[in-house]
Design a protein around this motif. Structure first.
Motif, PDB file in Angstrom:
ATOM      1  N   VAL A  27     -14.374 -13.620 -12.952  1.00  0.00           N
ATOM      2  CA  VAL A  27     -13.653 -12.762 -12.408  1.00  0.00           C
ATOM      3  C   VAL A  27     -12.515 -11.898 -12.807  1.00  0.00           C
ATOM      4  CG1 VAL A  27     -12.848 -11.599 -10.112  1.00  0.00           C
ATOM      5  CG2 VAL A  27     -15.480 -12.831  -9.693  1.00  0.00           C
ATOM      6  N   TRP A  28     -11.611 -13.228 -13.136  1.00  0.00           N
ATOM      7  CA  TRP A  28     -10.451 -12.283 -13.699  1.00  0.00           C
ATOM      8  C   TRP A  28     -10.413 -11.898 -14.737  1.00  0.00           C
ATOM      9  CZ3 TRP A  28      -5.337 -12.429 -11.765  1.00  0.00           C
ATOM     10  CH2 TRP A  28      -4.206 -12.895 -13.069  1.00  0.00           C
ATOM     11  N   ASN A  29     -11.288 -12.537 -15.602  1.00  0.00           N
ATOM     12  CA  ASN A  29     -11.876 -11.668 -17.204  1.00  0.00           C
ATOM     13  C   ASN A  29     -11.931 -10.246 -16.929  1.00  0.00           C
ATOM     14  OD1 ASN A  29     -10.576 -14.120 -18.724  1.00  0.00           O
ATOM     15  ND2 ASN A  29     -13.666 -15.269 -18.390  1.00  0.00           N
ATOM     16  N   TRP A  30     -13.293  -9.867 -16.150  1.00  0.00           N
ATOM     17  CA  TRP A  30     -13.807  -8.862 -15.407  1.00  0.00           C
ATOM     18  C   TRP A  30     -12.639  -8.205 -15.714  1.00  0.00           C
ATOM     19  CZ3 TRP A  30     -13.584  -5.524 -11.834  1.00  0.00           C
ATOM     20  CH2 TRP A  30     -13.887  -4.636 -11.679  1.00  0.00           C
ATOM     21  N   LEU A  31     -11.408  -8.030 -14.647  1.00  0.00           N
ATOM     22  CA  LEU A  31     -10.368  -7.639 -14.150  1.00  0.00           C
ATOM     23  C   LEU A  31      -9.491  -7.241 -15.698  1.00  0.00           C
ATOM     24  CD1 LEU A  31      -9.393  -9.156 -10.892  1.00  0.00           C
ATOM     25  CD2 LEU A  31     -10.504  -7.261 -11.080  1.00  0.00           C
ATOM     26  N   GLN A  32      -9.249  -8.141 -16.270  1.00  0.00           N
ATOM     27  CA  GLN A  32      -8.296  -7.735 -17.584  1.00  0.00           C
ATOM     28  C   GLN A  32      -8.632  -6.911 -18.397  1.00  0.00           C
ATOM     29  OE1 GLN A  32      -7.855 -12.424 -19.178  1.00  0.00           O
ATOM     30  NE2 GLN A  32      -5.769 -11.833 -18.468  1.00  0.00           N
ATOM     31  N   SER A  33     -10.601  -6.884 -18.435  1.00  0.00           N
ATOM     32  CA  SER A  33     -11.159  -6.315 -19.405  1.00  0.00           C
ATOM     33  C   SER A  33     -10.361  -4.426 -18.548  1.00  0.00           C
ATOM     34  CB  SER A  33     -12.537  -6.348 -18.820  1.00  0.00           C
ATOM     35  OG  SER A  33     -12.362  -7.595 -20.193  1.00  0.00           O
ATOM     36  N   TYR A  34     -11.182  -3.634 -17.431  1.00  0.00           N
ATOM     37  CA  TYR A  34     -11.357  -3.290 -16.567  1.00  0.00           C
ATOM     38  C   TYR A  34     -10.430  -2.761 -15.729  1.00  0.00           C
ATOM     39  CZ  TYR A  34     -16.067  -3.924 -18.358  1.00  0.00           C
ATOM     40  OH  TYR A  34     -17.348  -4.211 -19.214  1.00  0.00           O
ATOM     41  N   ASN A  35      -9.592  -3.676 -15.435  1.00  0.00           N
ATOM     42  CA  ASN A  35      -8.410  -3.302 -14.319  1.00  0.00           C
ATOM     43  C   ASN A  35      -6.448  -3.507 -15.127  1.00  0.00           C
ATOM     44  OD1 ASN A  35     -10.960  -3.725 -12.017  1.00  0.00           O
ATOM     45  ND2 ASN A  35      -9.643  -2.386 -11.058  1.00  0.00           N
ATOM     46  N   HIS A  36      -6.911  -3.462 -16.349  1.00  0.00           N
ATOM     47  CA  HIS A  36      -5.707  -4.053 -16.794  1.00  0.00           C
ATOM     48  C   HIS A  36      -4.468  -3.301 -16.676  1.00  0.00           C
ATOM     49  CE1 HIS A  36      -3.494  -5.929 -20.182  1.00  0.00           C
ATOM     50  NE2 HIS A  36      -3.000  -5.313 -20.778  1.00  0.00           N
ATOM     51  N   GLN A  37      -4.256  -2.717 -15.929  1.00  0.00           N
ATOM     52  CA  GLN A  37      -3.310  -1.395 -16.086  1.00  0.00           C
ATOM     53  C   GLN A  37      -2.753  -1.839 -13.894  1.00  0.00           C
ATOM     54  OE1 GLN A  37      -4.679   2.756 -16.174  1.00  0.00           O
ATOM     55  NE2 GLN A  37      -3.610   3.371 -17.920  1.00  0.00           N
ATOM     56  N   GLU A  38      -3.616  -2.574 -13.138  1.00  0.00           N
ATOM     57  CA  GLU A  38      -3.445  -2.889 -12.252  1.00  0.00           C
ATOM     58  C   GLU A  38      -2.781  -4.324 -12.389  1.00  0.00           C
ATOM     59  OE1 GLU A  38      -5.970  -1.083 -13.238  1.00  0.00           O
ATOM     60  OE2 GLU A  38      -6.562   0.732 -11.241  1.00  0.00           O
ATOM     61  N   LEU A  39      -3.305  -4.671 -13.586  1.00  0.00           N
ATOM     62  CA  LEU A  39      -2.654  -6.372 -13.393  1.00  0.00           C
ATOM     63  C   LEU A  39      -1.850  -6.176 -13.830  1.00  0.00           C
ATOM     64  CD1 LEU A  39      -5.755  -8.618 -14.934  1.00  0.00           C
ATOM     65  CD2 LEU A  39      -4.921  -8.038 -12.591  1.00  0.00           C
ATOM     66  N   GLU A  40      -1.361  -5.286 -14.407  1.00  0.00           N
ATOM     67  CA  GLU A  40       0.482  -5.612 -15.468  1.00  0.00           C
ATOM     68  C   GLU A  40       1.003  -4.658 -14.492  1.00  0.00           C
ATOM     69  OE1 GLU A  40      -0.182  -2.235 -18.647  1.00  0.00           O
ATOM     70  OE2 GLU A  40      -0.397  -4.399 -20.185  1.00  0.00           O
ATOM     71  N   LEU A  41       0.687  -3.658 -13.317  1.00  0.00           N
ATOM     72  CA  LEU A  41       1.966  -3.336 -12.721  1.00  0.00           C
ATOM     73  C   LEU A  41       2.446  -4.655 -11.502  1.00  0.00           C
ATOM     74  CD1 LEU A  41       3.241  -0.397 -11.332  1.00  0.00           C
ATOM     75  CD2 LEU A  41       0.817  -0.748  -9.914  1.00  0.00           C
ATOM     76  N   THR A  77       1.143  -1.735   0.470  1.00  0.00           N
ATOM     77  CA  THR A  77       0.175   0.128   0.070  1.00  0.00           C
ATOM     78  C   THR A  77       0.576   1.262  -0.448  1.00  0.00           C
ATOM     79  OG1 THR A  77      -0.177  -0.117   2.249  1.00  0.00           O
ATOM     80  CG2 THR A  77      -1.895  -1.087   1.111  1.00  0.00           C
ATOM     81  N   GLN A  78       2.189   1.414   0.390  1.00  0.00           N
ATOM     82  CA  GLN A  78       2.827   2.397  -0.012  1.00  0.00           C
ATOM     83  C   GLN A  78       3.550   2.380  -0.676  1.00  0.00           C
ATOM     84  OE1 GLN A  78       5.252   1.802   4.448  1.00  0.00           O
ATOM     85  NE2 GLN A  78       4.338   2.425   5.274  1.00  0.00           N
ATOM     86  N   ALA A  79       3.931   1.762  -1.107  1.00  0.00           N
ATOM     87  CA  ALA A  79       4.603   2.435  -2.941  1.00  0.00           C
ATOM     88  C   ALA A  79       3.778   1.899  -3.914  1.00  0.00           C
ATOM     89  CB  ALA A  79       5.655   0.027  -2.559  1.00  0.00           C
ATOM     90  N   ASN A  80       2.259   1.178  -3.728  1.00  0.00           N
ATOM     91  CA  ASN A  80       1.394   1.067  -4.855  1.00  0.00           C
ATOM     92  C   ASN A  80       0.809   1.893  -4.265  1.00  0.00           C
ATOM     93  OD1 ASN A  80       3.760  -1.009  -5.842  1.00  0.00           O
ATOM     94  ND2 ASN A  80       3.666   0.521  -7.304  1.00  0.00           N
ATOM     95  N   PRO A  81       0.127   2.648  -3.897  1.00  0.00           N
ATOM     96  CA  PRO A  81      -1.574   3.390  -3.060  1.00  0.00           C
ATOM     97  C   PRO A  81      -2.275   3.404  -4.522  1.00  0.00           C
ATOM     98  CG  PRO A  81      -0.116   5.119  -3.276  1.00  0.00           C
ATOM     99  CD  PRO A  81       1.224   3.791  -3.608  1.00  0.00           C
ATOM    100  N   GLU A  82      -1.884   3.069  -5.591  1.00  0.00           N
ATOM    101  CA  GLU A  82      -3.082   2.850  -6.450  1.00  0.00           C
ATOM    102  C   GLU A  82      -3.757   1.862  -6.918  1.00  0.00           C
ATOM    103  OE1 GLU A  82       1.067   2.111  -8.778  1.00  0.00           O
ATOM    104  OE2 GLU A  82       0.288   3.326  -6.982  1.00  0.00           O
ATOM    105  N   LEU A  83      -2.753   1.016  -5.994  1.00  0.00           N
ATOM    106  CA  LEU A  83      -3.611  -1.477  -5.758  1.00  0.00           C
ATOM    107  C   LEU A  83      -4.788  -1.142  -4.141  1.00  0.00           C
ATOM    108  CD1 LEU A  83      -0.051  -2.864  -6.906  1.00  0.00           C
ATOM    109  CD2 LEU A  83      -2.325  -2.624  -7.763  1.00  0.00           C
ATOM    110  N   LYS A  84      -4.636   0.582  -3.717  1.00  0.00           N
ATOM    111  CA  LYS A  84      -5.848  -0.247  -3.160  1.00  0.00           C
ATOM    112  C   LYS A  84      -6.859  -0.346  -3.056  1.00  0.00           C
ATOM    113  CE  LYS A  84      -3.368   3.098   0.132  1.00  0.00           C
ATOM    114  NZ  LYS A  84      -3.536   4.388   0.747  1.00  0.00           N
TER     115      LYS A  84
END
Length: 260
Positions: free
Chosen positions: A231-245, A66-73
């Motif tokens: 749910v993983w398919n949904w994350l790949q569609s709408y949270n692609h940047q977070e998964l890449e991070l 959470t400190q290094a990557n707050p965008e993942l909260k």
């Protein structure tokens, strides 16, 4: 409104509806993980002692993320909510316990097993306090089976399957399904140790508990694996940047470990 926001709102509504169904239609008090006061005192203390070090290490891991990557909260919160909703959908099984999905595999794959140790333990705590699902004295035992053993199994099964097959969806399905089953194998062991059979002892007791659990747990584990892929398919569609991070963080961590 962007597709990402629409997808997040839809998933949030699904979680709220599921939570309402769980809370609005209460089950009898015996429908729990391992219920409050069910374990003898010595075993309740034993599992607390075993679980606490993992929880402390998990706090360090969670704080670092959470400190290094707050965008993942937001994704962390989603992983916790997914675990809460799935593990609250309980089906009565062995007296003093129940069968249900665990939902911990997804978070373990995303953030690692130590982080999921904290999220899973907090889920168990809230369920014990708000839903009479589990208990405080048995929290250590429930945390070890669902928030420790399950996530560690999911993490290693996923990574090994991806390494040898290269099939991410198959790896995710196997990780979440087998982690669910391992959770209830551990629960069966815990109950067998606490209540050995008069004839046959711990082994006979384990066979009885595990056999009864298997009737409801095997189809539940398969269903959880399939749901996690959706749910993983949904994350790949709408949270692609977070998964890449997250993937970049994992690659960087593995590189540093290999150098050291």
């Amino acid at each position: 409104m962007s597709k990402k926001k629409q997808g997040f709102i839809s998933l949030t509504l699904m979680a709220i509806i599921s939570f309402y169904l769980v809370v609005g239609f209460p089950k009898p008090a015996y429908a729990m993980h391992i219920m409050e006061g069910f374990l003898p005192v010595q075993w309740a203390i034993f599992w607390w002692v075993i679980a606490l070090p993992f929880f402390i290490l998990g706090l360090r891991s969670l704080t670092h993320i959470t400190q290094a990557n707050p965008e993942l909260k937001l994704l962390l919160g989603l992983s916790g909510a997914f675990t809460f909703v799935l593990s609250a959908l309980k089906i009565p099984s062995v007296t003093g316990s129940c069968s249900h999905p665990t939902g911990t595999g997804l978070g373990a794959v995303l953030f690692g097993p130590l982080t999921m140790t904290v999220l899973g333990s907090l889920v168990l705590l809230f369920q014990a306090l708000l839903l009479a699902h589990g208990g405080l004295t048995t929290l250590g035992a429930n945390a070890f089976s669902m928030a420790i053993a399950g996530p560690f199994a999911a993490y290693w099964i996923y990574n090994l399957t991806v390494r040898f097959t290269g099939k991410q969806k198959i790896a995710l399905f196997l990780a979440t399904t087998l982690a669910n089953l391992l959770t209830y194998i551990i629960t069966s062991i815990q109950l067998a140790l606490a209540f050995p059979a008069p004839v046959g002892g711990i082994i006979a007791s384990f066979a009885k508990f595990a056999g009864i659990f298997a009737i409801t747990q095997v189809p539940l584990a398969i269903s959880e694996g399939l749901l996690t892929i959706l749910v993983w398919n949904w994350l790949q569609s709408y949270n692609h940047q977070e998964l890449e991070l997250l993937q970049l963080i994992k690659v960087k961590k593995q590189t540093n470990e290999s150098i050291s």
